[in-house]
Design a protein around this motif. Sequence first.
Motif, PDB file in Angstrom:
ATOM      1  N   THR A  45       0.842  -1.207   0.000  1.00  0.00           N
ATOM      2  CA  THR A  45       0.000   0.000   0.000  1.00  0.00           C
ATOM      3  C   THR A  45       0.871   1.249   0.000  1.00  0.00           C
ATOM      4  OG1 THR A  45      -1.723  -1.172   1.208  1.00  0.00           O
ATOM      5  CG2 THR A  45      -1.793   1.240   1.283  1.00  0.00           C
ATOM      6  N   GLN A  46       1.873   1.266   0.866  1.00  0.00           N
ATOM      7  CA  GLN A  46       2.753   2.428   0.961  1.00  0.00           C
ATOM      8  C   GLN A  46       3.460   2.704  -0.360  1.00  0.00           C
ATOM      9  OE1 GLN A  46       6.847   3.355   3.158  1.00  0.00           O
ATOM     10  NE2 GLN A  46       5.283   2.638   4.571  1.00  0.00           N
ATOM     11  N   THR A  47       4.012   1.675  -0.990  1.00  0.00           N
ATOM     12  CA  THR A  47       4.721   1.840  -2.261  1.00  0.00           C
ATOM     13  C   THR A  47       3.789   2.378  -3.338  1.00  0.00           C
ATOM     14  OG1 THR A  47       6.203   0.031  -1.676  1.00  0.00           O
ATOM     15  CG2 THR A  47       6.102   0.641  -3.999  1.00  0.00           C
ATOM     16  N   ARG A  48       2.583   1.818  -3.404  1.00  0.00           N
ATOM     17  CA  ARG A  48       1.604   2.261  -4.415  1.00  0.00           C
ATOM     18  C   ARG A  48       1.248   3.731  -4.225  1.00  0.00           C
ATOM     19  NH1 ARG A  48      -4.177   2.404  -4.716  1.00  0.00           N
ATOM     20  NH2 ARG A  48      -4.316   1.612  -2.604  1.00  0.00           N
ATOM     21  N   LEU A  49       1.025   4.141  -2.979  1.00  0.00           N
ATOM     22  CA  LEU A  49       0.602   5.517  -2.729  1.00  0.00           C
ATOM     23  C   LEU A  49       1.753   6.515  -2.795  1.00  0.00           C
ATOM     24  CD1 LEU A  49      -2.078   4.874   0.030  1.00  0.00           C
ATOM     25  CD2 LEU A  49      -2.462   5.584  -2.341  1.00  0.00           C
ATOM     26  N   ILE A  50       2.964   6.077  -2.560  1.00  0.00           N
ATOM     27  CA  ILE A  50       4.123   6.965  -2.741  1.00  0.00           C
ATOM     28  C   ILE A  50       4.328   7.234  -4.224  1.00  0.00           C
ATOM     29  CG2 ILE A  50       6.657   7.078  -2.623  1.00  0.00           C
ATOM     30  CD1 ILE A  50       6.447   5.772   0.155  1.00  0.00           C
ATOM     31  N   LYS A  51       4.250   6.160  -5.032  1.00  0.00           N
ATOM     32  CA  LYS A  51       4.452   6.307  -6.473  1.00  0.00           C
ATOM     33  C   LYS A  51       3.320   7.086  -7.130  1.00  0.00           C
ATOM     34  CE  LYS A  51       7.179   2.156  -7.376  1.00  0.00           C
ATOM     35  NZ  LYS A  51       7.178   0.839  -8.014  1.00  0.00           N
ATOM     36  N   LYS A  52       2.104   6.868  -6.637  1.00  0.00           N
ATOM     37  CA  LYS A  52       0.933   7.458  -7.275  1.00  0.00           C
ATOM     38  C   LYS A  52      -0.076   7.884  -6.203  1.00  0.00           C
ATOM     39  CE  LYS A  52      -1.767   6.571 -11.377  1.00  0.00           C
ATOM     40  NZ  LYS A  52      -2.390   5.590 -12.237  1.00  0.00           N
ATOM     41  N   PRO A  53       0.197   9.012  -5.515  1.00  0.00           N
ATOM     42  CA  PRO A  53      -0.684   9.426  -4.414  1.00  0.00           C
ATOM     43  C   PRO A  53      -2.130   9.668  -4.836  1.00  0.00           C
ATOM     44  CG  PRO A  53       1.143  10.990  -4.702  1.00  0.00           C
ATOM     45  CD  PRO A  53       1.324   9.906  -5.703  1.00  0.00           C
ATOM     46  N   GLU A  54      -2.320  10.024  -6.105  1.00  0.00           N
ATOM     47  CA  GLU A  54      -3.690  10.276  -6.579  1.00  0.00           C
ATOM     48  C   GLU A  54      -4.542   9.007  -6.588  1.00  0.00           C
ATOM     49  OE1 GLU A  54      -1.157   9.667 -10.305  1.00  0.00           O
ATOM     50  OE2 GLU A  54      -0.921  10.655  -8.370  1.00  0.00           O
ATOM     51  N   SER A  55      -3.913   7.839  -6.467  1.00  0.00           N
ATOM     52  CA  SER A  55      -4.698   6.605  -6.447  1.00  0.00           C
ATOM     53  C   SER A  55      -5.578   6.520  -5.201  1.00  0.00           C
ATOM     54  CB  SER A  55      -3.807   5.367  -6.602  1.00  0.00           C
ATOM     55  OG  SER A  55      -2.916   5.254  -5.534  1.00  0.00           O
ATOM     56  N   LEU A  56      -5.232   7.232  -4.128  1.00  0.00           N
ATOM     57  CA  LEU A  56      -6.125   7.272  -2.965  1.00  0.00           C
ATOM     58  C   LEU A  56      -7.448   7.922  -3.358  1.00  0.00           C
ATOM     59  CD1 LEU A  56      -6.713   6.815   0.051  1.00  0.00           C
ATOM     60  CD2 LEU A  56      -5.746   9.087   0.473  1.00  0.00           C
ATOM     61  N   ALA A  57      -7.386   9.003  -4.118  1.00  0.00           N
ATOM     62  CA  ALA A  57      -8.614   9.674  -4.575  1.00  0.00           C
ATOM     63  C   ALA A  57      -9.449   8.736  -5.443  1.00  0.00           C
ATOM     64  CB  ALA A  57      -8.274  10.952  -5.334  1.00  0.00           C
ATOM     65  N   TYR A  58      -8.804   7.978  -6.316  1.00  0.00           N
ATOM     66  CA  TYR A  58      -9.536   7.026  -7.157  1.00  0.00           C
ATOM     67  C   TYR A  58     -10.207   5.959  -6.290  1.00  0.00           C
ATOM     68  CZ  TYR A  58      -6.643   9.039 -10.898  1.00  0.00           C
ATOM     69  OH  TYR A  58      -6.001   9.886 -11.763  1.00  0.00           O
ATOM     70  N   ASP A  59      -9.460   5.442  -5.310  1.00  0.00           N
ATOM     71  CA  ASP A  59     -10.013   4.416  -4.414  1.00  0.00           C
ATOM     72  C   ASP A  59     -11.233   4.946  -3.661  1.00  0.00           C
ATOM     73  OD1 ASP A  59      -7.875   2.829  -5.185  1.00  0.00           O
ATOM     74  OD2 ASP A  59      -6.788   3.028  -3.284  1.00  0.00           O
ATOM     75  N   LEU A  60     -11.108   6.157  -3.123  1.00  0.00           N
ATOM     76  CA  LEU A  60     -12.201   6.721  -2.332  1.00  0.00           C
ATOM     77  C   LEU A  60     -13.402   7.077  -3.205  1.00  0.00           C
ATOM     78  CD1 LEU A  60     -10.228   8.957   0.198  1.00  0.00           C
ATOM     79  CD2 LEU A  60     -11.111   6.631   0.511  1.00  0.00           C
ATOM     80  N   GLN A  61     -13.147   7.594  -4.386  1.00  0.00           N
ATOM     81  CA  GLN A  61     -14.258   7.918  -5.290  1.00  0.00           C
ATOM     82  C   GLN A  61     -14.996   6.649  -5.695  1.00  0.00           C
ATOM     83  OE1 GLN A  61     -15.156  11.146  -5.781  1.00  0.00           O
ATOM     84  NE2 GLN A  61     -16.998  10.160  -6.562  1.00  0.00           N
ATOM     85  N   SER A  62     -14.236   5.614  -5.973  1.00  0.00           N
ATOM     86  CA  SER A  62     -14.836   4.329  -6.322  1.00  0.00           C
ATOM     87  C   SER A  62     -15.683   3.802  -5.161  1.00  0.00           C
ATOM     88  CB  SER A  62     -13.730   3.332  -6.676  1.00  0.00           C
ATOM     89  OG  SER A  62     -14.240   2.055  -6.824  1.00  0.00           O
ATOM     90  N   LEU A  63     -15.172   3.936  -3.968  1.00  0.00           N
ATOM     91  CA  LEU A  63     -15.894   3.503  -2.774  1.00  0.00           C
ATOM     92  C   LEU A  63     -17.185   4.304  -2.596  1.00  0.00           C
ATOM     93  CD1 LEU A  63     -15.439   1.520  -0.411  1.00  0.00           C
ATOM     94  CD2 LEU A  63     -14.348   3.393   0.812  1.00  0.00           C
ATOM     95  N   ALA A  64     -17.115   5.612  -2.825  1.00  0.00           N
ATOM     96  CA  ALA A  64     -18.282   6.491  -2.672  1.00  0.00           C
ATOM     97  C   ALA A  64     -19.357   6.194  -3.704  1.00  0.00           C
ATOM     98  CB  ALA A  64     -17.852   7.954  -2.771  1.00  0.00           C
ATOM     99  N   GLU A  65     -18.976   5.654  -4.855  1.00  0.00           N
ATOM    100  CA  GLU A  65     -19.935   5.416  -5.937  1.00  0.00           C
ATOM    101  C   GLU A  65     -20.563   4.031  -5.915  1.00  0.00           C
ATOM    102  OE1 GLU A  65     -17.638   6.376  -9.388  1.00  0.00           O
ATOM    103  OE2 GLU A  65     -17.740   8.529  -8.998  1.00  0.00           O
ATOM    104  N   LYS A  66     -20.205   3.201  -4.956  1.00  0.00           N
ATOM    105  CA  LYS A  66     -20.821   1.873  -4.867  1.00  0.00           C
ATOM    106  C   LYS A  66     -22.317   2.034  -4.681  1.00  0.00           C
ATOM    107  CE  LYS A  66     -17.014  -0.576  -4.883  1.00  0.00           C
ATOM    108  NZ  LYS A  66     -16.578  -1.278  -6.027  1.00  0.00           N
ATOM    109  N   LYS A  67     -23.087   1.426  -5.554  1.00  0.00           N
ATOM    110  CA  LYS A  67     -24.531   1.649  -5.522  1.00  0.00           C
ATOM    111  C   LYS A  67     -25.347   0.374  -5.258  1.00  0.00           C
ATOM    112  CE  LYS A  67     -24.555   5.913  -7.934  1.00  0.00           C
ATOM    113  NZ  LYS A  67     -23.698   6.650  -7.092  1.00  0.00           N
TER     114      LYS A  67
END
Length: 178
Positions: A45-67
């Motif tokens: 998780t740490q490596t992924r978010l260091i390399k691409k911090p914007e992926s947290l926003a994608y993860d959270l947006q995806s989570l918010a859109e679960k319908k």
Amino acid sequence: MFDRLIKPPQRSFFLLGPRGSGKSTWLKKEFGEAAFFVDLLDLKTQTRLIKKPESLAYDLQSLAEKKTPKWVVPKWIVIDEIQKIPLLLDTVQSFIDKKQFCFALSGSSSRKLKRGGANLLGGRAFERFLFPLIYSELKDRFDLEQILNFGSLPEIFQFQTKEEKSEYLDSYTHLYLK
């Protein structure tokens, strides 16, 4: 496990305190399955978010859109050890401002966050502190002589002998202070 007296606020907050005071344990107990956890001690998780911090926003947006009914969108997002990637606090602010989630952000080093110029979410997040155990949390396990000699970090109560407790404290202080 000890019952801690700290209670979470109803909105986003930083949970700060020394290493070994039980922040991660408390967060897991307090929020459990009702929260989405981001563990920055997890190397993947740490490596992924260091390399691409914007992926947290994608993860959270995806989570918010679960319908679908199968998915329950959590109210709380827990980010453990936030001082490891302070840049993520900009994303946190964005989601707080949109009122999509509340965040519990743990860390042992508010100094590191401040020194690094991190977004400290002024006016958006409360501060809570978790210190070593106190008398009312220890109850019948309170022993003044033991506390004076070895302190009251939760881990110290796992050791039986004075030698084990001393070795733990020696390694804790050596590694923590360095």
